[in-house]
Motif scaffolding. Structure first.
Motif, PDB file in Angstrom:
ATOM      1  N   ARG A  80       0.867  -1.185   0.000  1.00  0.00           N
ATOM      2  CA  ARG A  80       0.000   0.000   0.000  1.00  0.00           C
ATOM      3  C   ARG A  80       0.902   1.233   0.000  1.00  0.00           C
ATOM      4  O   ARG A  80       1.589   1.501   0.983  1.00  0.00           O
ATOM      5  CB  ARG A  80      -0.915   0.023   1.214  1.00  0.00           C
ATOM      6  N   ALA A  81       0.888   1.960  -1.094  1.00  0.00           N
ATOM      7  CA  ALA A  81       1.739   3.141  -1.216  1.00  0.00           C
ATOM      8  C   ALA A  81       0.975   4.223  -1.962  1.00  0.00           C
ATOM      9  O   ALA A  81       0.378   3.957  -3.013  1.00  0.00           O
ATOM     10  CB  ALA A  81       3.040   2.802  -1.958  1.00  0.00           C
ATOM     11  N   PHE A  82       1.015   5.438  -1.427  1.00  0.00           N
ATOM     12  CA  PHE A  82       0.257   6.551  -1.973  1.00  0.00           C
ATOM     13  C   PHE A  82       1.195   7.697  -2.340  1.00  0.00           C
ATOM     14  O   PHE A  82       2.329   7.768  -1.857  1.00  0.00           O
ATOM     15  CB  PHE A  82      -0.791   7.018  -0.959  1.00  0.00           C
ATOM     16  N   PRO A  83       0.729   8.615  -3.192  1.00  0.00           N
ATOM     17  CA  PRO A  83       1.598   9.710  -3.637  1.00  0.00           C
ATOM     18  C   PRO A  83       2.062  10.610  -2.496  1.00  0.00           C
ATOM     19  O   PRO A  83       1.562  10.534  -1.369  1.00  0.00           O
ATOM     20  CB  PRO A  83       0.713  10.485  -4.619  1.00  0.00           C
ATOM     21  N   ASP A  84       3.015  11.468  -2.828  1.00  0.00           N
ATOM     22  CA  ASP A  84       3.540  12.411  -1.851  1.00  0.00           C
ATOM     23  C   ASP A  84       2.412  13.222  -1.233  1.00  0.00           C
ATOM     24  O   ASP A  84       1.428  13.563  -1.900  1.00  0.00           O
ATOM     25  CB  ASP A  84       4.521  13.378  -2.512  1.00  0.00           C
ATOM     26  N   VAL A  85       2.557  13.547   0.034  1.00  0.00           N
ATOM     27  CA  VAL A  85       1.601  14.405   0.728  1.00  0.00           C
ATOM     28  C   VAL A  85       2.263  15.745   1.014  1.00  0.00           C
ATOM     29  O   VAL A  85       3.453  15.813   1.325  1.00  0.00           O
ATOM     30  CB  VAL A  85       1.092  13.755   2.033  1.00  0.00           C
ATOM     31  N   ASN A  86       1.497  16.820   0.893  1.00  0.00           N
ATOM     32  CA  ASN A  86       2.020  18.150   1.173  1.00  0.00           C
ATOM     33  C   ASN A  86       2.329  18.279   2.654  1.00  0.00           C
ATOM     34  O   ASN A  86       1.480  17.983   3.502  1.00  0.00           O
ATOM     35  CB  ASN A  86       1.010  19.217   0.753  1.00  0.00           C
ATOM     36  N   TYR A  87       3.544  18.738   2.966  1.00  0.00           N
ATOM     37  CA  TYR A  87       3.996  18.743   4.361  1.00  0.00           C
ATOM     38  C   TYR A  87       3.083  19.571   5.258  1.00  0.00           C
ATOM     39  O   TYR A  87       2.726  19.149   6.361  1.00  0.00           O
ATOM     40  CB  TYR A  87       5.434  19.263   4.438  1.00  0.00           C
ATOM     41  N   PHE A  88       2.705  20.767   4.813  1.00  0.00           N
ATOM     42  CA  PHE A  88       1.931  21.655   5.679  1.00  0.00           C
ATOM     43  C   PHE A  88       0.432  21.354   5.639  1.00  0.00           C
ATOM     44  O   PHE A  88      -0.263  21.540   6.641  1.00  0.00           O
ATOM     45  CB  PHE A  88       2.175  23.118   5.292  1.00  0.00           C
ATOM     46  N   ARG A  89      -0.101  20.875   4.515  1.00  0.00           N
ATOM     47  CA  ARG A  89      -1.550  20.723   4.392  1.00  0.00           C
ATOM     48  C   ARG A  89      -2.039  19.298   4.641  1.00  0.00           C
ATOM     49  O   ARG A  89      -3.163  19.120   5.121  1.00  0.00           O
ATOM     50  CB  ARG A  89      -2.000  21.165   2.994  1.00  0.00           C
ATOM     51  N   GLU A  90      -1.231  18.275   4.324  1.00  0.00           N
ATOM     52  CA  GLU A  90      -1.722  16.894   4.398  1.00  0.00           C
ATOM     53  C   GLU A  90      -0.989  16.021   5.411  1.00  0.00           C
ATOM     54  O   GLU A  90      -1.610  15.150   6.039  1.00  0.00           O
ATOM     55  CB  GLU A  90      -1.623  16.240   3.015  1.00  0.00           C
TER      56      GLU A  90
END
Length: 572
Positions: free
Chosen positions: A431-441
């Motif tokens: 299970r691997a998902f795309p990069d997440v925004n550091y400040f928002r996600e």
């Protein structure tokens, strides 16, 4: 810090000769023996237009490098208010030619150039940096960077010099200037200073590498900051010109290293020890820097309270175990490997070396020194040794992280960031998902997972990374490896620790079955972070250490939760 200049005897003269189309150009042998032309061989007059800045209001112009002076009449025509020009030119014969072309129209022309008795004479004493327009000639500065660096400093400070530390006592909010490149921890530091009530001026240097000196000159003279703060020396030029400006103006410089300084300082000019105060995120690196005469203090990472605003549980981020980060298989190791002989990287020594580094967590700096000494016969110079050191550290960190996370896959480990890289490492079934925004996600990822896994980079023998603070701030539960600094920063009932790769599965299973205990630990850690480990606390420590107690009326501007204004200076 005043940049050094070469000995006069080592600098040859300029040669004026015809270009390809008959117009004159100048050929010089610059510093380091590099032969170069100061003007286009085909169209020097057309080229000169590129060196003309936007119109300005100053009546005095300092030309920093002139060559044959093709651009001078263009600058003067665009600025008819100019009444005085100062030509700073390394080669006397070029300065004279440039002066001839600029004479007339009531403009006073002064020349500052090398002479046999004075290879670097001072600027006229009556100049005022704040009232000067400075026009640089890039080819001249490129040919003799050290000679012109002295005048880059002087052009920003003449008439405004103060002994270091001679600033008046400060009451009320400070003005803090931060060079900004959207680099790691820069936004957090800006938020930390602002939370203390200080005025933060961000000098936007994104996409402006090589322009640091003129942009800093403008900002320093306009904003007159009380402190300049840089993370990992970002935003400072390689030759130390900006640091020289600060030293002459008496403005303190605080440098916070949040990565290994031995790699950051490669090819960089470190400011003089008298001109700056150094902070180090890991104690292990303090002795080497302090041994060079610098004032060095330990300053660990922290959490930015802004993250908590986005720390809501979201179904899309729910997971038994979560890891946020990339796979470290992006090709960085391959790029490092070309910096030293192939026989070293291809040797079985590398695999054994990385195993030794992983096994020596907490003492890896000493082991790494031993490994570099063992490989020294195969490494031709200091550069090769430095890059091989980086190769071993990065490779060992990648191997450590991969071995650790592989153990946790059966427990439902979910990756956020670099899904293609992780699938190359562990196969398509994860299970691997795309990069997440550091400040928002990322705050929501931390809040939504049952357990957030942390694996500390092996470049940190002692300290902890930012995730140790961010996860509890966001209400999440953290399972981390044991670091020397961990229980200096938290009590034992505020942190969950696994002792090595072999213990991580058993430890994770235990905490997965104890949701009440996880909530209790996470809440205690959150309170500790809010009380002691925010970027407001860290930036307050910087101010107290470098400047002292700063008061506004009866209020003490130390660590706290006050609101302050941040004004961004956007320079494009």
């Amino acid at each position: 810090m005043t940049p050094s200049i070469p000995d006069e005897a080592s600098l040859p003269r300029a040669e004026v000769l015809a270009g390809r189309r008959g117009q004159e150009t100048a050929r010089v042998t610059g510093e380091g023996g590099c032969e170069c032309y100061l003007h286009s061989l085909y169209d020097p007059r057309g080229e000169a237009a590129a060196f003309v800045p936007a119109p300005f209001s100053a009546s005095t112009v300092l030309f920093l490098g002139t060559g044959l002076g093709y651009h001078l009449p263009l600058v003067l025509a665009a600025n008819p208010q100019v009444r005085r020009i100062v030509l700073v030119e390394r080669y006397p014969e070029l300065a004279a030619r440039a002066a001839e072309g600029a004479a007339g129209n009531g403009v006073l022309v002064e020349i500052v150039t090398a002479t046999p008795g004075d290879p670097a004479p001072p600027l006229p004493a009556d100049l005022d940096a704040a009232a000067l327009a400075v026009v640089s000639h890039p080819p001249s500065l490129s040919a003799n960077p050290s000679w012109y660096a002295r005048y880059q400093v002087a052009s920003a400070t003449v008439g405004h010099e103060r002994p270091n530390g001679a600033q008046a006592s400060r009451r009320g909010p400070l003005t803090v200037l931060i060079p900004f490149e959207a680099y790691y921890t820069q936004r957090e530091c800006i938020n930390g200073f602002a939370a203390l009530g200080h005025r933060v001026v961000t000098l936007d240097l994104r996409g402006r590498e090589g322009d640091e000196v003129p942009l800093f000159r403008e900002a320093l003279l306009r904003e007159r900051p009380d402190l300049v703060f840089s993370v990992n020396m970002r935003g400072l030029d390689r030759r130390g010109v900006v640091a020289g400006m600060l030293e002459r103006l008496g403005i303190p410089l605080a440098l916070w290293f949040v990565d290994s300084p031995e790699f950051i300082l490669y090819g960089e000019a470190m400011p003089s020890p008298a001109a700056c105060h150094v902070f180090m995120w890991d104690r292990s690196y303090i002795p080497a820097v302090a041994g060079q005469g610098y004032r060095v203090d330990y300053l660990p990472l922290a959490a930015d309270t802004v993250l908590a605003e986005q720390a809501a549980v979201q179904d899309r981020f729910r997971a038994p175990l979560s890891f946020v980060g990339n796979s470290l298989v992006s090709g960085f190791l391959a790029r490092l490997a070309v910096k030293f002989p192939p026989s070293v990287a291809g040797d079985a020594f590398v695999g054994r070396a990385m195993d030794r580094i992983i096994a020596s967590r907490g003492d890896q700096a000493r082991v790494l020194d031993e490994l570099i000494a063992e490989a020294a016969p195969l490494l031709p110079d200091a550069d090769a040794r430095l890059f091989f050191r980086a190769y071993l550290l990065h490779g060992a960190t990648s191997a450590y992280r991969t071995r650790l996370l592989e153990r946790l896959l059966p427990l439902g480990l979910t990756f956020f960031g670099d899904p293609d890289g992780w699938r190359r490492v562990f196969g398509p079934g994860i299970r691997a998902f795309p990069d997440v925004n550091y400040f928002r996600e990322t705050p929501a990822v931390y809040a939504s997972a049952d357990i957030n896994i942390n694996a500390t980079s092996l470049q940190m023998p002692h300290t902890v990374n930012q995730r140790v603070f961010d996860v509890p701030l966001c209400g999440g539960f953290l399972l981390t490896d044991r670091q020397g600094a961990l229980f200096e920063l938290f009590d034992e009932d505020e942190v969950a620790v696994y002792d090595g790769i072999d213990a991580v599965v058993e430890t994770a299973r235990f905490y997965l079955g104890e949701p009440g205990l996880r909530r209790a630990i996470a809440e205690k850690a959150r309170q500790r972070v809010l009380g002691e480990h925010t970027y407001g606390h860290r930036m307050g420590r910087v101010i107290t250490t470098v400047i002292g107690d700063v008061k506004a009326g009866t209020r003490d501007w130390g660590p706290g939760t006050g609101k302050g204004g941040t004004r961004e200076m956007v320079v494009r």
